[in-house]
Design a protein around this motif. Structure first.
Motif, PDB file in Angstrom:
ATOM      1  N   PHE A   2      -3.766   7.618  98.005  1.00  0.00           N
ATOM      2  CA  PHE A   2      -5.006   6.937  97.634  1.00  0.00           C
ATOM      3  C   PHE A   2      -5.645   7.687  96.470  1.00  0.00           C
ATOM      4  N   PRO A   3      -5.050   7.577  95.302  1.00  0.00           N
ATOM      5  CA  PRO A   3      -5.542   8.342  94.151  1.00  0.00           C
ATOM      6  C   PRO A   3      -6.931   7.881  93.713  1.00  0.00           C
ATOM      7  N   GLY A   4      -7.777   8.849  93.365  1.00  0.00           N
ATOM      8  CA  GLY A   4      -9.116   8.534  92.887  1.00  0.00           C
ATOM      9  C   GLY A   4     -10.060   8.058  93.968  1.00  0.00           C
ATOM     10  N   VAL A  49     -10.989   6.382 109.684  1.00  0.00           N
ATOM     11  CA  VAL A  49     -11.053   6.956 108.348  1.00  0.00           C
ATOM     12  C   VAL A  49     -11.756   5.968 107.427  1.00  0.00           C
ATOM     13  N   VAL A  50     -12.893   6.375 106.887  1.00  0.00           N
ATOM     14  CA  VAL A  50     -13.632   5.557 105.929  1.00  0.00           C
ATOM     15  C   VAL A  50     -13.083   5.831 104.535  1.00  0.00           C
ATOM     16  N   ARG A  51     -12.829   4.782 103.814  1.00  0.00           N
ATOM     17  CA  ARG A  51     -12.208   4.865 102.486  1.00  0.00           C
ATOM     18  C   ARG A  51     -13.174   4.321 101.442  1.00  0.00           C
ATOM     19  N   THR A  52     -13.380   5.077 100.362  1.00  0.00           N
ATOM     20  CA  THR A  52     -14.312   4.619  99.338  1.00  0.00           C
ATOM     21  C   THR A  52     -13.869   5.081  97.958  1.00  0.00           C
ATOM     22  N   SER A  53     -14.270   4.307  96.967  1.00  0.00           N
ATOM     23  CA  SER A  53     -14.015   4.666  95.573  1.00  0.00           C
ATOM     24  C   SER A  53     -15.192   5.412  94.959  1.00  0.00           C
ATOM     25  N   ALA A  60     -14.802  15.064 108.405  1.00  0.00           N
ATOM     26  CA  ALA A  60     -14.257  15.903 107.327  1.00  0.00           C
ATOM     27  C   ALA A  60     -13.777  14.999 106.200  1.00  0.00           C
ATOM     28  N   GLY A  61     -13.973  15.447 104.973  1.00  0.00           N
ATOM     29  CA  GLY A  61     -13.488  14.723 103.804  1.00  0.00           C
ATOM     30  C   GLY A  61     -12.134  15.248 103.373  1.00  0.00           C
ATOM     31  N   ILE A  62     -11.200  14.334 103.108  1.00  0.00           N
ATOM     32  CA  ILE A  62      -9.870  14.725 102.664  1.00  0.00           C
ATOM     33  C   ILE A  62      -9.460  13.855 101.489  1.00  0.00           C
ATOM     34  N   ASP A 105      -8.453  -7.561  92.869  1.00  0.00           N
ATOM     35  CA  ASP A 105      -9.798  -8.124  92.723  1.00  0.00           C
ATOM     36  C   ASP A 105     -10.851  -7.076  92.380  1.00  0.00           C
ATOM     37  N   LEU A 106     -11.003  -6.065  93.229  1.00  0.00           N
ATOM     38  CA  LEU A 106     -12.117  -5.133  93.071  1.00  0.00           C
ATOM     39  C   LEU A 106     -11.973  -4.256  91.837  1.00  0.00           C
ATOM     40  N   LYS A 107     -10.803  -3.655  91.650  1.00  0.00           N
ATOM     41  CA  LYS A 107     -10.611  -2.807  90.469  1.00  0.00           C
ATOM     42  C   LYS A 107     -10.708  -3.614  89.184  1.00  0.00           C
ATOM     43  N   ALA A 108     -10.144  -4.806  89.200  1.00  0.00           N
ATOM     44  CA  ALA A 108     -10.190  -5.648  88.002  1.00  0.00           C
ATOM     45  C   ALA A 108     -11.617  -6.039  87.645  1.00  0.00           C
TER      46      ALA A 108
END
Length: 576
Positions: free
Chosen positions: A311-313, A409-413, A304-306, A267-270
């Motif tokens: 989770f590419p990109g 862990v917060v995940r974002t594009s 910290a950011g990793i 949904d989101l990427k499309a």
């Protein structure tokens, strides 16, 4: 004729009834009566009579109150609705359905109840406030209100589009979450069994998803069947944002159970949308075991950011709340100890010589009740036979779980250039604003439950009506915040936090307001509900006088200082 007080050197002034007349071109006067012995009240009445007044018999009231209706809270809600343009948003002037829907939305704030109760409260003969009179509704019956709901169901897409145009723009954050409410009866096609957030076993329910702007202002709501899983509601929201609201790009913020990998991919990427969500515990455990997440990162910091090839990109912002970690460790140990005590009793019952507990099935049932109570089954190994029972902690599994205490862990594009780590975590935590909206809609103020409607469209309209009521309440709360326990100095509160990961506190001004119960102006502090109750004591009165009993007029009570302050904050005109 007139009454004159004539000074007297050695006694009080003489009160004389005199008359002026003209004789031979000169003005003269003569005394008709000495009124010095009359009571003061009689003299005052006689003066009024001479000036053209009317004498009222002693046994008759000069002014009679025919009716007194609570009005201040109505004026506050209706005045705010008109100031923010909610009435124009619903429909054009002169549309009775529009006025009925507006009345229902305001009634939801003032005194939530059934449609039958609302019809009675709005009709002149049974009115419980001035709302029906202010909207010139006349007699209202419940069938009209159902027709107004049907009208609102048709208008919902246009109203939501207008709200989105007001509060959403390209590139903005959009908050989304879901909740559920139980229904009465079995006939509504939306009413199905599912995960009940209300804790109502045996009750069918509906699921609804709420879209809010980044400040928590509600924009749109959608109702789903009660068995709908949370992630599957996301598809229609993406379509709504892209097609109905014509937003080229937004950042959708949702919790870890909502924005799953499947929804991101399909949904989101499309749709070309960005997202902010969080990882579930198994994914965090995999990061720890795979080496992408090192606990040494938190020796001297809590965020910290990793990155991870899984989770590419995407950016992963790992946060560790030490206070939360300590609380979870304490709670786990308490539950483990309670489980061990109960299991020890079962083991003693199996081992006792007199009337021991026997049978693998019977022992298993007793153990199952304990494990179901404390939810600690995964942390124990059990050995059960027909005549023996033993248990032990799974220390390795407990240690692995304890390592994740306080971690999320917060995940974002979004790239860091668009939103840094601190702002990203703060954006994810803003989902609490949607949870606050659900609390107001479901329990605190608007009481969406119980739902008695059977037709699917009326259930949707009922839920949408509650969202509109919260939209109005949200605006009222923003304006009335200085009189409420709400924190009006969020910047000062944020400055006190050691980091965005730490628990949010209240500003010094809010703490002072809470402890003293007084505002900066020295006025009493209210909750939103008690302030409405206070405003309701500002009444609108219908009166007649003994002089003109056939000519009633209305008079509003004079507001108290706190009522006037509330009216000023809402931008309402001052009463005369």
């Amino acid at each position: 004729m007139y009454i004159e007080a004539v000074p007297n050197r050695h006694s009080p002034p003489a009160i004389l009834l005199r008359e002026s007349y003209r004789e031979a071109g000169k003005v003269k006067k003569r005394t008709l009566l000495n009124l010095s012995d009359w009571p003061h009240e009689r003299i005052a009445g006689f003066k009024a009579l001479l000036k053209g007044g009317t004498v009222i018999p002693k046994d008759q009231d000069a002014i009679t109150i025919l009716r007194s209706l609570p009005h201040g809270h109505v004026d506050a809600a209706l005045g705010t609705a008109r100031r923010i343009g909610l009435d124009r948003l619903l429909g054009p002037d002169g549309n009775r359905c529009r006025d009925l829907v507006l009345a229902l939305a305001i009634s939801r704030i003032l005194d939530p109840g059934s449609k039958l109760a609302a019809a009675r409260a709005l009709s002149p003969d049974t009115a419980t406030s001035s709302l029906g009179e202010q909207l010139a509704l006349g007699v209202v019956d419940e069938d009209e209100l159902y027709s107004a709901l049907d009208w609102l169901a048709v208008r919902q897409p246009a109203i939501e589009a207008a709200l989105a145009k007001r509060h959403l723009s390209g590139g903005t954050l959009v908050l989304y979450d879901v909740s559920s409410s139980y229904l009465e009866g079995r006939r509504c096609p939306l009413a199905q069994f599912g995960y009940s957030r209300d804790g109502k076993r045996g009750k069918r329910q509906i699921v609804y998803g709420l879209l809010c702007a980044r400040d928590g202002c509600p924009v749109a709501i959608e109702v789903f069947a009660g068995s709908t899983a949370d992630p599957t509601t996301l598809t229609s929201q993406v379509t709504k944002l892209k097609e109905r609201f014509a937003l080229d790009h937004v950042v959708l913020v949702g919790d870890r159970g909502m924005i799953t990998q499947a929804r991101i991919s399909e949904d989101l990427k499309a749709a070309g949308l960005d997202w902010i969500t969080a990882l579930r515990a198994p994914a965090i455990k995999a990061l720890l075991e795979g080496g992408a997440l090192q606990m040494s990162l938190f020796d001297d910091r809590n965020m910290a950011g990793i990155t991870s090839p899984e989770f590419p990109g995407e950016r992963l912002i790992v946060c560790r709340n030490r206070a939360l970690a300590g609380e979870r460790a304490r709670k786990r140990e308490d539950l483990l100890a309670a489980t061990e005590r109960d299991l020890a009793r079962i083991a003693a019952a199996v081992a006792r010589k007199r009337q021991p507990l026997r049978g693998k099935a019977e022992i298993g049932l007793a153990i199952g009740a304990v494990l179901n109570k404390h939810k600690m089954a995964k942390h124990f190994t059990l050995d059960i036979t027909d005549t023996r029972f033993s248990f032990a902690r799974r220390t390795d599994e407990i240690t692995v779980e304890a390592a994740l205490d306080g971690l999320y862990v917060v995940r974002t594009s979004l790239p860091a250039a668009a939103l840094d780590d601190t702002a990203t975590v703060r954006s994810y935590k803003s989902l609490s604003l949607v949870e606050r909206a659900f609390r107001c809609i479901k329990t605190v103020d608007l009481q969406i439950r119980p739902v008695y409607h059977w037709l699917a469209d009326r259930v949707r309209a009922h839920v949408f009506l509650c969202m509109l009521a919260y939209y109005l309440e949200w605006h009222m709360r923003q304006r009335l915040a200085p009189l409420l326990y709400d924190d009006t100095d969020k910047d000062a509160a944020e400055a006190q936090r050691s980091s965005v990961v730490a628990k949010a506190g209240r500003s010094p001004a809010a703490v002072t307001k809470q402890t003293t119960g007084r505002t900066e102006d020295g006025l009493p502090v209210h909750s939103f509900r008690t302030l409405l109750d206070d405003l309701a004591t500002l009444t609108r009165n219908t009166l007649v006088t003994a002089i003109a009993p056939e000519q009633p007029f209305t008079l509003t009570a004079r507001p108290t200082p706190i009522q006037q302050k509330a009216r000023d904050l809402l931008g309402l005109p001052r009463t005369q």
